[in-house]
Design a protein around this motif. Structure first.
Motif, PDB file in Angstrom:
ATOM      1  N   LYS A  57     -14.852  -0.603   0.501  1.00 13.05           N
ATOM      2  CA  LYS A  57     -14.779  -1.959  -0.044  1.00 13.05           C
ATOM      3  C   LYS A  57     -13.438  -2.621   0.269  1.00 13.05           C
ATOM      4  CE  LYS A  57     -18.051  -1.347  -3.875  1.00 13.05           C
ATOM      5  NZ  LYS A  57     -18.228  -1.297  -5.347  1.00 13.05           N
ATOM      6  N   THR A  58     -12.387  -1.821   0.206  1.00  9.75           N
ATOM      7  CA  THR A  58     -11.062  -2.369   0.500  1.00  9.75           C
ATOM      8  C   THR A  58     -10.982  -2.818   1.951  1.00  9.75           C
ATOM      9  OG1 THR A  58     -10.063  -0.915  -1.151  1.00  9.75           O
ATOM     10  CG2 THR A  58      -8.583  -1.892   0.474  1.00  9.75           C
ATOM     11  N   LYS A  59     -11.549  -2.024   2.861  1.00  4.69           N
ATOM     12  CA  LYS A  59     -11.539  -2.394   4.274  1.00  4.69           C
ATOM     13  C   LYS A  59     -12.306  -3.688   4.511  1.00  4.69           C
ATOM     14  CE  LYS A  59     -12.949   1.443   6.286  1.00  4.69           C
ATOM     15  NZ  LYS A  59     -13.246   2.383   7.385  1.00  4.69           N
ATOM     16  N   VAL A  60     -13.416  -3.859   3.814  1.00 11.08           N
ATOM     17  CA  VAL A  60     -14.197  -5.092   3.950  1.00 11.08           C
ATOM     18  C   VAL A  60     -13.379  -6.281   3.454  1.00 11.08           C
ATOM     19  CG1 VAL A  60     -16.233  -6.348   3.152  1.00 11.08           C
ATOM     20  CG2 VAL A  60     -16.444  -3.952   3.830  1.00 11.08           C
ATOM     21  N   ASN A  61     -12.712  -6.110   2.298  1.00 12.01           N
ATOM     22  CA  ASN A  61     -11.873  -7.187   1.759  1.00 12.01           C
ATOM     23  C   ASN A  61     -10.733  -7.539   2.704  1.00 12.01           C
ATOM     24  OD1 ASN A  61     -13.427  -7.344  -0.560  1.00 12.01           O
ATOM     25  ND2 ASN A  61     -12.127  -5.954  -1.729  1.00 12.01           N
ATOM     26  N   ARG A  62     -10.140  -6.513   3.294  1.00 11.72           N
ATOM     27  CA  ARG A  62      -9.062  -6.757   4.255  1.00 11.72           C
ATOM     28  C   ARG A  62      -9.591  -7.483   5.498  1.00 11.72           C
ATOM     29  NH1 ARG A  62      -6.215  -5.989   0.469  1.00 11.72           N
ATOM     30  NH2 ARG A  62      -4.775  -4.238   0.160  1.00 11.72           N
ATOM     31  N   SER A  63     -10.827  -7.193   5.863  1.00 14.98           N
ATOM     32  CA  SER A  63     -11.428  -7.866   7.018  1.00 14.98           C
ATOM     33  C   SER A  63     -11.535  -9.364   6.770  1.00 14.98           C
ATOM     34  CB  SER A  63     -12.816  -7.280   7.306  1.00 14.98           C
ATOM     35  OG  SER A  63     -13.442  -7.974   8.363  1.00 14.98           O
ATOM     36  N   VAL A  64     -11.951  -9.730   5.577  1.00 15.57           N
ATOM     37  CA  VAL A  64     -12.060 -11.155   5.224  1.00 15.57           C
ATOM     38  C   VAL A  64     -10.687 -11.816   5.300  1.00 15.57           C
ATOM     39  CG1 VAL A  64     -12.599 -12.777   3.356  1.00 15.57           C
ATOM     40  CG2 VAL A  64     -14.098 -10.808   3.779  1.00 15.57           C
ATOM     41  N   LYS A  65      -9.676 -11.142   4.749  1.00 14.35           N
ATOM     42  CA  LYS A  65      -8.308 -11.687   4.759  1.00 14.35           C
ATOM     43  C   LYS A  65      -7.795 -11.821   6.191  1.00 14.35           C
ATOM     44  CE  LYS A  65      -5.822 -10.645   1.300  1.00 14.35           C
ATOM     45  NZ  LYS A  65      -5.745 -12.028   0.766  1.00 14.35           N
ATOM     46  N   TYR A  66      -8.062 -10.802   7.005  1.00 14.25           N
ATOM     47  CA  TYR A  66      -7.633 -10.848   8.410  1.00 14.25           C
ATOM     48  C   TYR A  66      -8.293 -12.000   9.157  1.00 14.25           C
ATOM     49  CZ  TYR A  66      -8.688  -9.873  13.320  1.00 14.25           C
ATOM     50  OH  TYR A  66      -8.925 -10.012  14.659  1.00 14.25           O
ATOM     51  N   SER A 113       0.821  -1.208   0.000  1.00  9.76           N
ATOM     52  CA  SER A 113       0.000   0.000   0.000  1.00  9.76           C
ATOM     53  C   SER A 113       0.856   1.260   0.000  1.00  9.76           C
ATOM     54  CB  SER A 113      -0.942  -0.008   1.201  1.00  9.76           C
ATOM     55  OG  SER A 113      -1.907  -1.033   1.072  1.00  9.76           O
ATOM     56  N   ILE A 114       1.988   1.223   0.737  1.00  9.17           N
ATOM     57  CA  ILE A 114       2.896   2.371   0.729  1.00  9.17           C
ATOM     58  C   ILE A 114       3.407   2.604  -0.698  1.00  9.17           C
ATOM     59  CG2 ILE A 114       5.143   3.232   1.520  1.00  9.17           C
ATOM     60  CD1 ILE A 114       4.622   1.737   4.166  1.00  9.17           C
ATOM     61  N   ARG A 115       3.817   1.520  -1.346  1.00  4.54           N
ATOM     62  CA  ARG A 115       4.372   1.640  -2.696  1.00  4.54           C
ATOM     63  C   ARG A 115       3.342   2.168  -3.687  1.00  4.54           C
ATOM     64  NH1 ARG A 115       4.258  -1.597  -7.179  1.00  4.54           N
ATOM     65  NH2 ARG A 115       3.216  -3.294  -6.075  1.00  4.54           N
ATOM     66  N   LYS A 116       2.118   1.672  -3.589  1.00  2.00           N
ATOM     67  CA  LYS A 116       1.108   1.985  -4.607  1.00  2.00           C
ATOM     68  C   LYS A 116       0.327   3.271  -4.325  1.00  2.00           C
ATOM     69  CE  LYS A 116       0.077  -2.882  -5.659  1.00  2.00           C
ATOM     70  NZ  LYS A 116      -0.984  -3.922  -5.582  1.00  2.00           N
ATOM     71  N   ASN A 117       0.075   3.556  -3.044  1.00  2.00           N
ATOM     72  CA  ASN A 117      -0.972   4.534  -2.732  1.00  2.00           C
ATOM     73  C   ASN A 117      -0.549   5.748  -1.915  1.00  2.00           C
ATOM     74  OD1 ASN A 117      -2.805   2.674  -3.950  1.00  2.00           O
ATOM     75  ND2 ASN A 117      -2.974   1.571  -2.006  1.00  2.00           N
ATOM     76  N   ASP A 171     -13.196  11.360  -2.825  1.00  2.04           N
ATOM     77  CA  ASP A 171     -13.559  10.789  -4.114  1.00  2.04           C
ATOM     78  C   ASP A 171     -13.343   9.289  -4.197  1.00  2.04           C
ATOM     79  OD1 ASP A 171     -10.855  11.070  -3.945  1.00  2.04           O
ATOM     80  OD2 ASP A 171     -10.555  11.558  -6.069  1.00  2.04           O
ATOM     81  N   THR A 172     -12.729   8.714  -3.171  1.00  2.00           N
ATOM     82  CA  THR A 172     -12.510   7.266  -3.185  1.00  2.00           C
ATOM     83  C   THR A 172     -13.113   6.596  -1.949  1.00  2.00           C
ATOM     84  OG1 THR A 172     -10.365   7.514  -2.090  1.00  2.00           O
ATOM     85  CG2 THR A 172     -10.376   7.487  -4.502  1.00  2.00           C
ATOM     86  N   SER A 173     -14.068   7.264  -1.317  1.00  2.00           N
ATOM     87  CA  SER A 173     -14.610   6.731  -0.064  1.00  2.00           C
ATOM     88  C   SER A 173     -15.248   5.356  -0.249  1.00  2.00           C
ATOM     89  CB  SER A 173     -15.621   7.710   0.532  1.00  2.00           C
ATOM     90  OG  SER A 173     -16.673   7.961  -0.367  1.00  2.00           O
ATOM     91  N   GLU A 174     -15.904   5.129  -1.390  1.00  2.00           N
ATOM     92  CA  GLU A 174     -16.538   3.833  -1.632  1.00  2.00           C
ATOM     93  C   GLU A 174     -15.475   2.750  -1.834  1.00  2.00           C
ATOM     94  OE1 GLU A 174     -19.540   1.014  -2.004  1.00  2.00           O
ATOM     95  OE2 GLU A 174     -19.522   3.061  -1.203  1.00  2.00           O
ATOM     96  N   LEU A 175     -14.432   3.090  -2.589  1.00  3.42           N
ATOM     97  CA  LEU A 175     -13.328   2.153  -2.766  1.00  3.42           C
ATOM     98  C   LEU A 175     -12.662   1.856  -1.422  1.00  3.42           C
ATOM     99  CD1 LEU A 175     -11.328   0.557  -4.539  1.00  3.42           C
ATOM    100  CD2 LEU A 175     -10.048   2.689  -4.840  1.00  3.42           C
ATOM    101  N   TYR A 176     -12.503   2.899  -0.624  1.00  4.10           N
ATOM    102  CA  TYR A 176     -11.927   2.771   0.722  1.00  4.10           C
ATOM    103  C   TYR A 176     -12.748   1.789   1.567  1.00  4.10           C
ATOM    104  CZ  TYR A 176     -10.817   4.490   5.478  1.00  4.10           C
ATOM    105  OH  TYR A 176     -10.479   4.599   6.807  1.00  4.10           O
TER     106      TYR A 176
END
Length: 320
Positions: A263-272, A189-193, A256-261
């Protein structure tokens, strides 16, 4: 004193009036129960029923200070009557904390007592559902139950946040969640975002977690982990045990990316949640901890250097 002289009886047919009468009667019943309890020793007998109901009865019976507590009744009544319609969660939390007074030494006891009482409200409203024949009333009662559940969720959040803040550890051991390919998600995430100019803010948050100082701490009950924030930066993490933290990811909060934010948190929750048992099983392994200490040092060095680039996904550091 006759029942009719002590408790109110609805004088109007509209639901709003009935609800106000119920809430007032709940308050009066609580005060009456306190008077009765103060004149006798509460029974330790727990009747048969579900384990959850038994747990609640045991809590009430084993903690007399809750049932005879005027401060609890006052705070509970204020939170019960608090109108949270159309308020966002941060505002609700601010209002509830103002009622509770977060510096109150009995903060946790008050929260637990209020949660029990709010659960009692849900039982009362649930009984109303079975007795109403009006579709409109049914929907309104269901909305009220959802509001109460929302308050209970927020109180649970406050409890978990307080537990993290009151950790007995002086510093935390940090572990880092990996992607399916074995890459450290935080580094990806540091590298990309994350723009270089935000590295100091990110470092401040990460070092803060390491040193048990949680800036802007919030428990995200919908995805089962915590978040700290500073300016636009966010770090999400989970508490494995006292003094052991799993770092999940980092984000920049942008409108402008709140929805992406989200969804990403939900995906990370599944991985966690899928990886949680693995980290719990290995967090006391010295070699495993040493690996993650090295990752922490590497991340701090990157954030200090402000010159971190990776050629591609395959070149990203991995955890073996």
């Amino acid at each position: 004193m006759l029942y009719e002289d002590y408790f109110l009886v609805p004088t109007e047919e509209n639901l709003e009036h009935k609800i106000e009468v119920i809430k007032e009667n709940i308050s009066r019943a609580s005060k009456l129960k306190n008077k009765i309890t103060s004149m006798r020793t509460p029974s330790s007998v727990v009747h048969s029923g579900s384990s959850f109901h038994n747990s609640i009865k045991e809590t009430i019976n084993s903690n007399t200070s809750i049932s005879v507590d005027a401060e609890l009744d006052k705070v509970y009544h204020a939170i019960s009557m608090l109108d949270i319609t159309n308020l966002n969660e941060d505002v609700i939390i601010e209002k509830i904390n103002k009622i509770l007074s977060s510096d109150n030494i009995r903060y946790m006891q008050l929260i637990n007592g209020i949660r029990l009482k709010l659960y009692g409200e849900i039982i009362l409203y649930s009984k109303m559902i079975s007795k109403t024949s009006s579709k409109e009333e049914l929907e309104e009662i269901k909305e009220i139950i959802e509001i109460i559940k929302n308050k209970m969720c927020i109180l649970e959040e406050l409890t978990l946040e307080k537990e993290v803040q009151e950790s007995t550890a002086l510093t935390n051991e940090l572990y880092f969640l990996t992607s399916d390919s074995g890459n450290i998600i935080l580094l990806e995430s540091i590298r990309k975002n994350i723009p270089i100019e935000y590295y100091p803010d990110l470092k401040k948050l990460l070092v803060g977690i390491k040193n048990c100082k949680y800036r802007g701490l919030k428990y995200l009950h919908k995805i089962s982990y915590f978040e700290v924030k500073d300016s636009k930066m966010r770090i999400t993490f989970a508490r494995l045990s006292d003094g052991k933290i799993l770092i999940i990811d980092t984000f920049m909060k942008k409108e402008d990316t709140s929805e992406l934010y989200r969804k990403t948190k939900v995906n990370r929750s599944v991985k966690y949640l899928n990886a949680k048992n693995y980290y719990l099983a290995n967090m006391n392994n010295p070699d495993f901890t040493s690996q993650h200490n090295a990752i922490y040092d590497e991340i701090i060095a990157i954030l200090d250097s402000k010159d971190y680039t990776l050629g591609g996904e395959d070149d990203a550091p991995t955890l073996k």
